[in-house]
Design an enzyme around this catalytic site. Structure first.
Site, PDB file in Angstrom:
ATOM      1  CE1 TYR A   1      -4.027  -2.008   0.216  1.00  0.00           C
ATOM      2  CE2 TYR A   1      -2.577  -3.433   1.511  1.00  0.00           C
ATOM      3  CZ  TYR A   1      -3.749  -3.240   0.781  1.00  0.00           C
ATOM      4  OH  TYR A   1      -4.624  -4.284   0.605  1.00  0.00           O
ATOM      5  CB  SER A   2       0.938   4.249  -2.178  1.00  0.00           C
ATOM      6  OG  SER A   2       1.014   3.483  -3.336  1.00  0.00           O
TER       7      SER A   2
ATOM      8  CB  CYS B   1       0.164   6.341  -8.900  1.00  0.00           C
ATOM      9  SG  CYS B   1       0.076   5.005  -7.688  1.00  0.00           S
TER      10      CYS B   1
HETATM   11  P1  FAD Z   1      -6.874 -10.191  -2.951  1.00  0.00           P
HETATM   12  O1  FAD Z   1      -7.477 -11.105  -1.959  1.00  0.00           O
HETATM   13  O2  FAD Z   1      -5.387 -10.237  -3.141  1.00  0.00           O
HETATM   14  O3  FAD Z   1      -7.521 -10.359  -4.371  1.00  0.00           O
HETATM   15  C1  FAD Z   1      -8.896 -10.618  -4.563  1.00  0.00           C
HETATM   16  C2  FAD Z   1      -9.210 -10.535  -6.026  1.00  0.00           C
HETATM   17  O4  FAD Z   1      -9.287  -9.165  -6.413  1.00  0.00           O
HETATM   18  C3  FAD Z   1      -8.187 -11.193  -6.935  1.00  0.00           C
HETATM   19  O5  FAD Z   1      -8.898 -11.775  -8.002  1.00  0.00           O
HETATM   20  C4  FAD Z   1      -7.362 -10.009  -7.441  1.00  0.00           C
HETATM   21  O6  FAD Z   1      -6.850 -10.246  -8.741  1.00  0.00           O
HETATM   22  C5  FAD Z   1      -8.379  -8.903  -7.481  1.00  0.00           C
HETATM   23  N1  FAD Z   1      -7.790  -7.580  -7.167  1.00  0.00           N
HETATM   24  C6  FAD Z   1      -6.642  -7.330  -6.514  1.00  0.00           C
HETATM   25  N2  FAD Z   1      -6.462  -6.001  -6.395  1.00  0.00           N
HETATM   26  C7  FAD Z   1      -7.506  -5.404  -6.948  1.00  0.00           C
HETATM   27  C8  FAD Z   1      -7.877  -4.046  -7.147  1.00  0.00           C
HETATM   28  N3  FAD Z   1      -7.103  -3.010  -6.701  1.00  0.00           N
HETATM   29  N4  FAD Z   1      -9.051  -3.816  -7.785  1.00  0.00           N
HETATM   30  C9  FAD Z   1      -9.833  -4.810  -8.212  1.00  0.00           C
HETATM   31  N5  FAD Z   1      -9.517  -6.125  -8.060  1.00  0.00           N
HETATM   32  C10 FAD Z   1      -8.368  -6.413  -7.450  1.00  0.00           C
HETATM   33  N6  FAD Z   1      -4.341  -0.711  -2.990  1.00  0.00           N
HETATM   34  C11 FAD Z   1      -5.001   0.264  -2.306  1.00  0.00           C
HETATM   35  O7  FAD Z   1      -6.184   0.107  -1.972  1.00  0.00           O
HETATM   36  N7  FAD Z   1      -4.339   1.422  -1.947  1.00  0.00           N
HETATM   37  C12 FAD Z   1      -3.031   1.652  -2.269  1.00  0.00           C
HETATM   38  O8  FAD Z   1      -2.475   2.722  -1.957  1.00  0.00           O
HETATM   39  C13 FAD Z   1      -2.344   0.631  -2.968  1.00  0.00           C
HETATM   40  N8  FAD Z   1      -1.041   0.796  -3.298  1.00  0.00           N
HETATM   41  C14 FAD Z   1      -0.400  -0.166  -4.005  1.00  0.00           C
HETATM   42  C15 FAD Z   1       0.935   0.061  -4.364  1.00  0.00           C
HETATM   43  C16 FAD Z   1       1.594  -0.891  -5.124  1.00  0.00           C
HETATM   44  C17 FAD Z   1       3.034  -0.638  -5.521  1.00  0.00           C
HETATM   45  C18 FAD Z   1       0.917  -2.071  -5.526  1.00  0.00           C
HETATM   46  C19 FAD Z   1       1.594  -3.089  -6.357  1.00  0.00           C
HETATM   47  C20 FAD Z   1      -0.385  -2.310  -5.139  1.00  0.00           C
HETATM   48  C21 FAD Z   1      -1.072  -1.364  -4.392  1.00  0.00           C
HETATM   49  N9  FAD Z   1      -2.397  -1.554  -3.994  1.00  0.00           N
HETATM   50  C22 FAD Z   1      -3.049  -0.564  -3.303  1.00  0.00           C
HETATM   51  C23 FAD Z   1      -3.113  -2.810  -4.259  1.00  0.00           C
HETATM   52  C24 FAD Z   1      -2.994  -3.709  -3.014  1.00  0.00           C
HETATM   53  O9  FAD Z   1      -1.649  -4.120  -2.872  1.00  0.00           O
HETATM   54  C25 FAD Z   1      -3.846  -4.974  -3.100  1.00  0.00           C
HETATM   55  O10 FAD Z   1      -3.542  -5.643  -4.301  1.00  0.00           O
HETATM   56  C26 FAD Z   1      -5.337  -4.700  -3.047  1.00  0.00           C
HETATM   57  O11 FAD Z   1      -5.694  -4.061  -1.838  1.00  0.00           O
HETATM   58  C27 FAD Z   1      -6.114  -6.030  -3.131  1.00  0.00           C
HETATM   59  O12 FAD Z   1      -5.676  -6.865  -2.118  1.00  0.00           O
HETATM   60  P2  FAD Z   1      -6.713  -7.851  -1.410  1.00  0.00           P
HETATM   61  O13 FAD Z   1      -5.926  -8.715  -0.498  1.00  0.00           O
HETATM   62  O14 FAD Z   1      -7.849  -7.090  -0.823  1.00  0.00           O
HETATM   63  O15 FAD Z   1      -7.298  -8.701  -2.588  1.00  0.00           O
END
Ligand code: FAD
Ligand code: A2P
Length: 428
Positions: A218-219, A386
């Site tokens: 998370y950023s 971003c």
């Molecule tokens: P998971 O249980 O990992 O995934 C559930 C399902 O949702 C999977 O099918 C997956 O493919 C899908 N999915 C994953 N991410 C998303 C998404 N964003 N939208 C829709 N579907 C998704 N997230 C933030 O909310 N705020 C941030 O500031 C932020 N910063 C990030 C910075 C970087 C460098 C990166 C790589 C990612 C960032 N993310 C951010 C995304 C975060 O890391 C997670 O991937 C996101 O919160 C989903 O994680 P989860 O465990 O809830 O879902």
């Protein structure tokens, strides 16, 4: 399949995601070797006594670790009074430093090059970051005036415990997206971050295979001196994931965990991560920020840093292009509206406002072509993108069109921006 070579001639193979990077999917041929820093070690014999498998030995000069025996159980780490034991180098598999090498050292050899040092990051972080920066941004370097970031202070297997001190919804009550401003306090533990860095959150529990959940990045949404200036805290902008990228209903593990947390909850944090998506600090430097949704987190951090220093009159412009479905779906809409006009030029692009044409950030960029081309050509202007992976292409096309319109060539300008560390992309 051969990969790039480092200065020693080792073939470096990263775990690139083939679909994204179109690159080899081979596991690393580098390994981490546990070493003792002879400059710091006080030769107290504690590590040798603590090691349960006799991997540590010594001569009259140095304490050394037998590469073939050490299994990284870390039993020696805590008792070491100086921290000399907490060292390692990444070496080519099959070519570790020998005991003779280690006995001969007065100090540890320098890490051989940045690529090798980078592989010491947790594999998850390297993989996720490479995907996030795989677009036009590509591997990059920080602006010359960026502050030096601390990276990787807390590993996923040794996280720091932070306390949640705030969890506020920042999208409208009637919005479809539940995006939250989450504040984490680190108490007396040092956890320094810079705007543009990310942290890892380790959700509790295990996955379907019984393995602990992996961390998510998370950023950081607050500036380096804390969400509240002078406090040892930071904020995040977290969107509750309720459907996957294809729109199928799902419950994202980590985002739902964070969004449901109450004040006082303990959160396992690793990191910080990221050493390139960092803001310039020199007076007169301008920043163009392009984001959608939670991609606004690093932009909030940079803007807030500049807002807090407005009185210093360091100059430089802040330009923001921010895309959302509608005003109520846009995180931080209220606070953004209150920012002084002389601080930041804000351009919203709303895609789902009834009776209004759909607008994306790239449309707004085109509308502001004169300012945009001026800033693209300004060597003191740094560009940050971003949020949604999908927007990268549209933004790239908008820049290309604007350049053409003004007699510039985007194909030539982009490599210049990259070489000057002025073009940074993090999309997910
Ligand atoms: P998971 O249980 O990992 O995934 C559930 C399902 O949702 C999977 O099918 C997956 O493919 C899908 N999915 C994953 N991410 C998303 C998404 N964003 N939208 C829709 N579907 C998704 N997230 C933030 O909310 N705020 C941030 O500031 C932020 N910063 C990030 C910075 C970087 C460098 C990166 C790589 C990612 C960032 N993310 C951010 C995304 C975060 O890391 C997670 O991937 C996101 O919160 C989903 O994680 P989860 O465990 O809830 O879902
Ligand atoms: P859309 O209405 O077409 O989904 P989200 O709310 O899903 O996080 O998205 C944030 C904003 O980004 C929305 O306005 C969304 O528009 C927009 N968006 C979606 N795809 C792209 C794209 N390829 N380029 C730019 N913006 C996009």
């Amino acid at each position: 399949m051969a990969g790039p070579k480092d200065s020693l001639g080792f073939v470096i193979r990263f775990n690139y995601n083939e679909t994204v990077m179109n690159a080899p999917t081979e596991t690393s041929s580098l390994v981490r070797q546990h070493l003792i820093d002879p400059e710091i070690c006080i030769r107290c014999n504690t590590c040798e006594e603590m090691c349960p498998i006799d991997a540590i030995t010594h001569d009259g000069r140095n304490y050394v670790i037998k590469f073939e025996i050490c299994n990284w159980c870390n039993d020696c780490m805590g008792p070491c009074p100086t921290g000399a034991i907490d060292n390692s180098r990444t070496v080519a598999s099959g070519q570790p430093y020998s005991l003779e090498d280690q006995y001969s050292w007065d100090s540890l050899p320098a890490p051989t090059n940045p690529e090798i040092a980078a592989t010491e990051l947790p594999e998850d972080v390297t993989r996720i970051t490479e995907i996030a920066q795989s677009g036009q941004g590509g591997p990059s370097s920080p602006p010359w005036s960026a502050a030096h970031p601390y990276v990787n202070l807390f590993a996923p297997n040794k996280p720091v415990t932070a306390t949640l001190t705030g969890n506020f919804r920042i999208t409208g009550e009637d919005a479809s997206a539940d995006i939250r401003h989450i504040v984490l306090d680190f108490g007396h533990t040092t956890f320094p971050v810079l705007e543009g860095q990310s942290i890892g959150i380790i959700p509790p529990g295990t996955d379907a295979n019984g393995k602990p959940h992996t961390m998510r990045l998370y950023s950081v949404a607050s500036p380096r001196n804390g969400e509240r200036p002078g406090y040892n805290n930071l904020s995040l902008t977290v969107k509750r994931v309720t459907e996957d990228h294809e729109g199928k209903a799902t419950k994202g593990i980590c985002s739902n965990y964070l969004c449901d947390l109450e004040k006082g909850a303990q959160v396992q944090v690793c990191g910080p991560y990221g050493s390139t998506f960092l803001m310039p600090n020199h007076p007169g430097s301008s920043i163009m920020m392009i984001c959608t949704g939670t991609g606004s987190a690093p932009m909030r951090a940079m803007t807030e840093r500049r807002r807090r220093r407005m009185a210093l009159k360091e100059g430089g412009e802040l330009f923001l292009f921010f895309g959302a479905r509608a005003a109520n779906e846009l995180p931080y809409f209220g606070p953004l509206m209150k920012l002084p006009k002389e601080l930041i030029d804000i351009n919203f692009a709303f895609s789902r406002v009834p009776n209004q044409p759909k607008q994306y950030v790239q449309d707004k960029i085109r509308e502001r072509h004169e300012d945009v081309v001026r800033m693209l050509k300004d060597e003191n202007c740094y560009i940050y993108i971003c949020g949604l992976k999908g927007m990268e292409r549209g933004v790239d096309e908008a820049f290309r069109d604007i350049c053409r319109m003004h007699g510039e060539d985007w194909e030539k300008l982009l490599p210049v921006l990259r070489s000057q560390s002025r073009y940074h992309v993090e999309t997910y």
